[in-house]
Design a protein around this motif. Structure first.
Motif, mmCIF file in Angstrom:
data_model
loop_
_atom_site.group_PDB
_atom_site.id
_atom_site.type_symbol
_atom_site.label_atom_id
_atom_site.label_comp_id
_atom_site.label_asym_id
_atom_site.label_seq_id
_atom_site.Cartn_x
_atom_site.Cartn_y
_atom_site.Cartn_z
ATOM 1 N N HIS A 1 16.509 -81.213 -14.727
ATOM 2 C CA HIS A 1 15.479 -80.171 -14.663
ATOM 3 C C HIS A 1 15.483 -79.303 -13.406
ATOM 4 O O HIS A 1 14.948 -78.197 -13.419
ATOM 5 N N GLU A 2 16.051 -79.790 -12.323
ATOM 6 C CA GLU A 2 16.012 -79.003 -11.090
ATOM 7 C C GLU A 2 16.725 -77.654 -11.217
ATOM 8 O O GLU A 2 16.210 -76.647 -10.705
ATOM 9 N N PRO A 3 17.881 -77.560 -11.889
ATOM 10 C CA PRO A 3 18.522 -76.241 -12.000
ATOM 11 C C PRO A 3 17.619 -75.188 -12.657
ATOM 12 O O PRO A 3 17.567 -74.043 -12.207
ATOM 13 N N GLU A 4 16.883 -75.581 -13.669
ATOM 14 C CA GLU A 4 15.966 -74.656 -14.344
ATOM 15 C C GLU A 4 14.814 -74.262 -13.418
ATOM 16 O O GLU A 4 14.410 -73.091 -13.371
ATOM 17 N N LEU A 5 14.305 -75.223 -12.685
ATOM 18 C CA LEU A 5 13.217 -74.947 -11.738
ATOM 19 C C LEU A 5 13.701 -74.011 -10.631
ATOM 20 O O LEU A 5 13.006 -73.049 -10.270
ATOM 21 N N LEU A 6 14.886 -74.260 -10.117
ATOM 22 C CA LEU A 6 15.451 -73.387 -9.094
ATOM 23 C C LEU A 6 15.652 -71.973 -9.622
ATOM 24 O O LEU A 6 15.359 -70.992 -8.929
ATOM 25 N N GLU A 7 16.133 -71.859 -10.848
ATOM 26 C CA GLU A 7 16.344 -70.539 -11.449
ATOM 27 C C GLU A 7 15.021 -69.778 -11.580
ATOM 28 O O GLU A 7 14.944 -68.587 -11.279
ATOM 29 N N ALA A 8 13.976 -70.475 -12.008
ATOM 30 C CA ALA A 8 12.668 -69.830 -12.154
ATOM 31 C C ALA A 8 12.131 -69.386 -10.791
ATOM 32 O O ALA A 8 11.640 -68.255 -10.641
ATOM 33 N N LYS A 9 12.229 -70.251 -9.807
ATOM 34 C CA LYS A 9 11.696 -69.929 -8.478
ATOM 35 C C LYS A 9 12.484 -68.798 -7.807
ATOM 36 O O LYS A 9 11.901 -67.897 -7.221
ATOM 37 N N THR A 10 13.805 -68.830 -7.891
ATOM 38 C CA THR A 10 14.587 -67.753 -7.289
ATOM 39 C C THR A 10 14.407 -66.453 -8.075
ATOM 40 O O THR A 10 14.424 -65.375 -7.489
ATOM 41 N N GLY A 11 14.195 -66.560 -9.380
ATOM 42 C CA GLY A 11 13.918 -65.368 -10.183
ATOM 43 C C GLY A 11 12.612 -64.710 -9.780
ATOM 44 O O GLY A 11 12.531 -63.476 -9.667
ATOM 45 N N ASN A 12 11.584 -65.525 -9.542
ATOM 46 C CA ASN A 12 10.295 -64.981 -9.091
ATOM 47 C C ASN A 12 10.427 -64.346 -7.710
ATOM 48 O O ASN A 12 9.861 -63.281 -7.450
ATOM 49 N N ALA A 13 11.177 -64.986 -6.836
ATOM 50 C CA ALA A 13 11.393 -64.423 -5.506
ATOM 51 C C ALA A 13 12.134 -63.087 -5.609
ATOM 52 O O ALA A 13 11.772 -62.114 -4.935
ATOM 53 N N SER A 14 13.140 -63.025 -6.461
ATOM 54 C CA SER A 14 13.888 -61.770 -6.648
ATOM 55 C C SER A 14 12.978 -60.672 -7.170
ATOM 56 O O SER A 14 13.070 -59.520 -6.729
ATOM 57 N N LEU A 15 12.095 -61.026 -8.092
ATOM 58 C CA LEU A 15 11.142 -60.057 -8.642
ATOM 59 C C LEU A 15 10.270 -59.467 -7.536
ATOM 60 O O LEU A 15 10.066 -58.252 -7.469
ATOM 61 N N VAL A 16 9.758 -60.318 -6.662
ATOM 62 C CA VAL A 16 8.918 -59.831 -5.563
ATOM 63 C C VAL A 16 9.735 -58.905 -4.666
ATOM 64 O O VAL A 16 9.277 -57.820 -4.290
ATOM 65 N N LEU A 17 10.954 -59.300 -4.345
ATOM 66 C CA LEU A 17 11.789 -58.469 -3.468
ATOM 67 C C LEU A 17 12.137 -57.134 -4.117
ATOM 68 O O LEU A 17 12.275 -56.126 -3.422
ATOM 69 N N GLU A 18 12.254 -57.110 -5.441
ATOM 70 C CA GLU A 18 12.553 -55.864 -6.154
ATOM 71 C C GLU A 18 11.332 -54.943 -6.259
ATOM 72 O O GLU A 18 11.472 -53.723 -6.260
#
Length: 187
Positions: free
Chosen positions: A97-114
């Protein structure tokens, strides 16, 4: 920033250059930490064949990352006992499950940066984007709270000689930003 408001199906806020820099800087740091953790994932031939990604079986050693990526089983803080039935179950659950959690968290961070303007200015978010902002800001607050050893009974202001004083102010401001965004979404 005067807070988030709801208008025409969006939530919006006006960020100063300094506020945007703080948000972008902290979210960027969290994204970098999470990306580094994702890069630690073991190479797995079965994953390459099946497309099922796996992650590390052990929790992060860094306490901030450990807070962002907790065990998938509850652990008694005093005895260390868990509610898992098998000794290796926590590692297996983390690996799956960690890869999916990491993907979600980094995706949210990318969204904020964008969506957060580098020089400050208006931020206008859809409901889905606002949810991503909430998650990313929450991750920053969790990381900052862990690094600063923030506790429930901590005073609102620390003594002048406490090195955490200014960082506590940032933590409190982020709490307000998050609360304002939640309120705007609920209107």
């Amino acid at each position: 920033m005067d807070g988030w408001t709801r208008k025409n199906g969006h939530v919006q806020a006006e960020l100063s250059q300094q506020e945007a820099a703080v948000i972008r800087g902290l979210v960027g740091q969290i994204k970098d930490m999470l990306t580094a953790r994702a890069d630690e994932a073991p190479e797995d031939e079965l994953a390459q064949l099946t497309g099922i990604r796996t992650g590390p079986t052990t929790p992060p050693e860094d306490r901030v990352l450990e807070r962002l990526l907790p065990d998938f089983y509850r652990r008694d803080p005093i005895t260390g006992d868990t509610d898992e039935d098998e000794a290796d179950a926590a590692g297996a659950m983390r690996s799956l499950h960690e890869p999916e959690l990491l993907e979600a968290k980094t995706g949210n961070a990318s969204l904020v940066l964008e969506t957060c303007p580098k020089m400050g200015g208006e931020v206008q978010l859809t409901g889905e984007q606002a949810d991503g902002w909430l998650s990313a800001i929450n991750d920053v607050r969790l990381a900052l709270g862990t690094a600063l050893d923030i506790e429930e009974d901590m005073p609102d202001e620390l003594p002048d000689d406490d090195l955490r004083r200014e960082h506590l102010g940032v933590y409190q401001w982020l709490t307000w930003v998050q609360d304002s965004l939640v309120s705007a979404l609920m209107d």
